[in-house]
Design an enzyme around this catalytic site. Structure first.
Site, short mmCIF file in Angstrom:
data_model
loop_
_atom_site.label_atom_id
_atom_site.label_comp_id
_atom_site.label_asym_id
_atom_site.label_seq_id
_atom_site.Cartn_x
_atom_site.Cartn_y
_atom_site.Cartn_z
N ASN A 1 0.82 -1.28 0.05
CA ASN A 1 -0.03 0.09 0.03
C ASN A 1 0.98 1.37 0.00
O ASN A 1 1.51 1.73 1.12
CB ASN A 1 -1.05 -0.13 1.04
CG ASN A 1 -1.76 1.16 1.22
OD1 ASN A 1 -1.66 2.20 0.49
ND2 ASN A 1 -3.31 0.86 1.71
N ASP A 2 0.96 1.66 -1.19
CA ASP A 2 1.86 2.82 -1.22
C ASP A 2 1.57 4.14 -0.42
O ASP A 2 2.17 5.23 -0.34
CB ASP A 2 1.93 3.28 -2.86
CG ASP A 2 3.23 2.38 -3.68
OD1 ASP A 2 4.11 2.10 -2.91
OD2 ASP A 2 2.73 2.10 -4.73
N CYS A 3 0.38 4.05 -0.18
CA CYS A 3 -0.15 5.19 0.70
C CYS A 3 -0.24 5.12 1.92
O CYS A 3 -0.90 6.00 2.85
CB CYS A 3 -1.81 5.40 0.12
SG CYS A 3 -1.91 5.94 -1.34
N GLN B 1 5.34 9.52 -1.04
CA GLN B 1 6.10 8.33 -1.38
C GLN B 1 7.72 8.35 -0.96
O GLN B 1 8.47 7.63 -0.48
CB GLN B 1 5.87 7.74 -2.47
CG GLN B 1 4.80 6.72 -2.74
CD GLN B 1 3.40 7.61 -2.91
OE1 GLN B 1 3.20 8.60 -3.66
NE2 GLN B 1 2.39 7.30 -2.14
#
Length: 817
Positions: free
Chosen positions: A486-488, A503
């Site tokens: 989950n890049d967020c 990021q």
């Protein structure tokens, strides 16, 4: 509301009205030259890299939405009326319209004022060009005098620079027009040795290469000055905006049909042979002229199109199924496989939602994508694995993205996404299971693209595994770094400044925040690497991998189990995320799916409890949400996930990418009914009837569907380029249908709805075709205990690897519960 229908026989989606809720696109090309094309001919083309080698312009987020494309105009020279046979850009109300998106091609046909037009767009195999085959028919009772105008707008190669650096770009554009061919050669005079060209098969009445001349002052694509007046200006671009337009006049008798072929292409010359004559600035056209001449002939175009169709026959023929569910059939047999090939070619770089500028190919993304395409193009999967490995850092970490043209890591994004390394292990494992090509593990591969740093690929896998062991947090769980899958979920970001990247901004040292998701992934990767090591005779190393995986599993039980589901993570303050102790974000989908797929909780009931919690708290009629409750405000310590309004993207949206993890988990506990139910909820074919709600294409999976907290619950976004494609294909083919590749053979272990009486599948595996018939007379969901192989009983449910043979092998199995 429906905007079209499936034509399964022709492997096409047929769009019957042009005003789709969003542009519904297709991809042209499957090797090095690619194009995006919408149902109204919008889109653009590029060579290998959508940012650095873009041939034509496209304007994202414009009004109308879909601006820029492969446009043709038809003008009635007697009445002066003109229209676009693709509807855009004139948006004339056509008497008839149809767009057929197929495998690597699109055909748009229409009729207006009793003039029928049809254009087929495709990229021939082995070429760096696209063909527009245009046919026009006069259905009038009298002759028709027509003018045909083509139109493309050239991009000045680097799409980001093209859209920003106007003080330079308005002065650099250059073209040549020779024998009716328009050559775009901006910057060819200096550091470039490549150019674009736009050719036409018919004698020209005129041409234009300056956009503003073609359009006219204060006019747009719906009313170009050239088309309105019915005559080209023969403009030659000097700076400003290079453009390509041909003007062809034709007289058609009643019932007569004529064909025009247009070619848009890319070509490179050797650096020492750029010019001809050598002491001039003229493009050397000696090697491109034969290519142009070849494809301006109709018979060669027809042969190239047939070759493209046959190529897709081979790709799709690797796995075919006939089940009781039409939606599963058409997705497995046609569209999901097609989408997997698109994600292989594009990763997440160029779509209607990805501009091709900000992202290259993702390390995590591309390794996951292998799950969906490795069986169709194993040799190219091998190349992709080696390319990805060459960008890996010496530490075992990875550049999060790399540019496909240079094949070098993207420094703008960098590394520190601590789940990335483990996906390489799983990607290589998928390749080995499909091919049995164990030699790949001995291939010397650079680290960080540095000559002299070569190590066997297996060493890359070893460092991937060790990367996590060297980065454990206070609870013994893996440190999350900048983010995990989950890049967020940016637990070390703490950004309070607008415009900062969630990021790449880190305001914490990253020595506290941990990920239970990565812990589950580590267990799965550890078991996979152990199996690989064992088959290489590295028994001690295999044992070590299993020991470390078992240790991590114990840590998950101690610090990652919340009583009814798995915790998601621990933040920088050491507090749990995804726990009943949280007011918002109590339960997350990712750790449930990943931990169960790793085998955690299968033997003690925890997996079933977690899945029951998913069903209770996260499942909706449109799919499974990422977390609940949604975050109602921005939380500094959580990062981008809480920046979205509730119900969208990672903040409690239905992130389709990880729905298959839950589907696989349900099959692992034997629940075929629920697994297939979840699959159907996000299946675009099954959602076709709610086109106005879904909005995206009904033939490819979307990344996200708005969750229950959103005002637009059920609305899809970010179609085509998403990990949903590979994971959904993987879950339905290998876990629901249960025809699963393993290191030592093909396992037959379907987990299906009880109401299914069975299904038949054809699977090519390591040079042999298997025709597999599953019978389910007792209404079971699982339970193959023996196989009938060419009439002989084989105990168990694994087909061992055998030498390739031409005769198909007949396999029968019955679910016995």
């Amino acid at each position: 509301m429906r905007y079209g229908h499936f034509d399964n026989q022709r492997r096409e989606y047929v769009i019957t009205r042009p005003d789709t809720p969003l542009p519904w696109i297709n991809y042209l090309g499957c090797e090095s030259y690619f194009g995006i094309i919408s149902n109204t001919a919008g889109g653009y083309s590029f060579y290998r890299d959508a940012r650095l080698r873009r041939l034509t312009r496209y304007r994202y987020n414009n009004a109308p939405f879909d601006v820029g494309g492969r446009y043709l105009y038809i003008r009635d020279n007697d009445s002066g009326k003109f229209w676009s046979p693709s509807w855009q850009p004139t948006r004339t109300k056509l008497d008839q319209y149809e767009c057929r998106h197929g495998m690597g091609y699109t055909t748009i046909s229409s009729s207006y004022a009793r003039i029928e037009a049809q254009t087929t767009y495709f990229v021939p195999l082995g070429e760096t060009l696209e063909i527009w085959k245009f046919r026009v028919t006069n259905h009038r009772q009298k002759p028709a005098k027509l003018s045909i105008f083509s139109s493309i707008e050239f991009c000045l190669w680097d799409a980001q620079d093209d859209a920003t650096n106007f003080q330079r770009n308005f002065s650099t554009g250059q073209v040549e027009i020779v024998d009716g061919v328009i050559y775009h050669k901006t910057e060819y005079r200096e550091r470039r040795n490549h150019f674009a060209y736009f050719a036409c098969s018919e004698k020209l009445a005129g041409f234009d290469t300056q956009r503003d001349t073609f359009l006219g002052a204060y006019r747009s694509w719906d009313n170009p000055a050239v088309v309105a007046r019915g005559k080209s200006f023969n403009s030659v671009a000097h700076g400003w905006a290079p453009h390509g337009s041909h003007h062809v006049k034709m007289n058609l008798g009643p019932g007569e049909t004529k064909e025009i072929i247009f070619i848009l292409g890319y070509h490179e010359n050797p650096a020492d042979k750029k010019f001809d004559p050598p002491d001039t600035q003229m493009i050397n056209k000696r090697t491109v002229k034969p290519v142009i001449a070849k494809y301006l002939k109709g018979k060669n175009v027809a042969a190239a199109f047939q070759a493209l169709r046959e190529n897709w026959d081979g790709l799709l023929g690797t796995y075919q199924v006939q089940s009781p569910d039409i939606h599963a059939n058409r997705m497995v047999n046609i569209w999901n496989a097609c989408q997997c090939m698109a994600t292989f070619n594009m990763s997440r770089s160029a779509s209607f939602y990805e501009s091709g500028i900000g992202r290259g190919l993702g390390f995590r993304d591309s390794n996951q994508d292998l799950l969906g395409f490795v069986h169709m193009v194993p040799s190219r999967a091998r190349e992709r694995i080696l390319d990805l490995s060459a960008t890996q850092l010496k530490s075992g970490g990875a550049f999060h993205q790399y540019q496909p043209l240079t094949k070098r890591g993207n420094n703008d994004i960098g590394s520190g996404f601590n789940d990335d390394p483990h996906w390489l292990i799983l990607g290589v494992g998928a390749y080995l299971k499909e091919t049995g090509d164990w030699d790949i593990l001995d291939e010397p591969v650079q680290f960080e693209n540095e000559p002299g740093s070569e190590q066997p690929l297996y060493e890359h896998l070893r460092r991937s595994f060790n990367y996590t062991l060297e980065r454990l947090g206070p609870h013994g769980l893996p440190l999350i770094g900048r983010a995990d899958w989950n890049d967020c979920l940016n637990l070390n970001c703490f950004s309070d400044t607008p415009g900062q990247s969630f990021q790449t901004t880190t305001n914490k040292e990253g020595k506290v925040a941990e990920s239970v998701f990565i812990a589950g992934l580590f267990v799965m990767a550890g078991k996979e690497l152990a199996a690989i090591a064992k088959r290489r005779g590295l028994n001690k190393e295999a044992e070590r991998c299993l020991v470390e995986a078992a240790k991590m599993e114990k840590v998950i039980y101690k610090h990652g189990w919340d009583g009814a589901w798995f915790v998601r993570a621990y933040d920088d303050f050491g507090k749990p995320i995804g726990s009943k102790a949280c007011q918002e974000g109590k339960i997350f989908i990712e750790s449930q799916g990943m931990c169960i797929m790793a085998g955690i909780g299968l033997n003690d009931g925890k997996a079933r409890r977690a899945l029951a919690s998913v069903h209770k708290h996260l499942a909706t009629k449109h799919g499974i949400m990422l977390q609940q409750p949604a975050f109602s405000k921005y939380y500094l310590h959580l990062g981008e996930i809480s920046s979205y309004p509730p119900g969208y993207k990672e903040n409690a949206g239905i992130f389709c990418h990880n729905n298959p993890w839950i589907i696989i988990a349900e099959t692992m506990v034997g629940n075929g009914n629920r697994a297939f139910d979840y699959y159907t909820r996000i299946n675009p074919s099954a959602r076709e009837k709610i086109g106005d709600r879904h909005r995206c294409e009904p033939y490819v999976f979307a990344q996200m569907i708005a969750g229950k907290d959103a005002p637009t619950h059920g609305e899809a976004k970010n179609s085509w380029l998403t990990g949903t494609a590979a994971w959904t294909y993987f879950c339905v083919t290998q876990w629901i249908l249960g025809i699963r590749t393993e290191f030592d053979g093909l396992r037959i272990d379907p987990v299906i709805p009880a109401k299914w009486k069975g299904f038949t599948a054809t699977r090519r595996f390591r040079g042999t075709t298997y025709i597999i018939k599953i019978r389910n007379p007792k209404g079971r969901q699982r339970g193959v205990k023996k196989l009938l192989v060419d009439g002989k009983v084989v105990p168990g449910n694994v087909l061992p690897v055998r030498p390739p043979q031409s005769k198909p092998i007949q396999v029968e199995a019955m679910l016995e519960g």
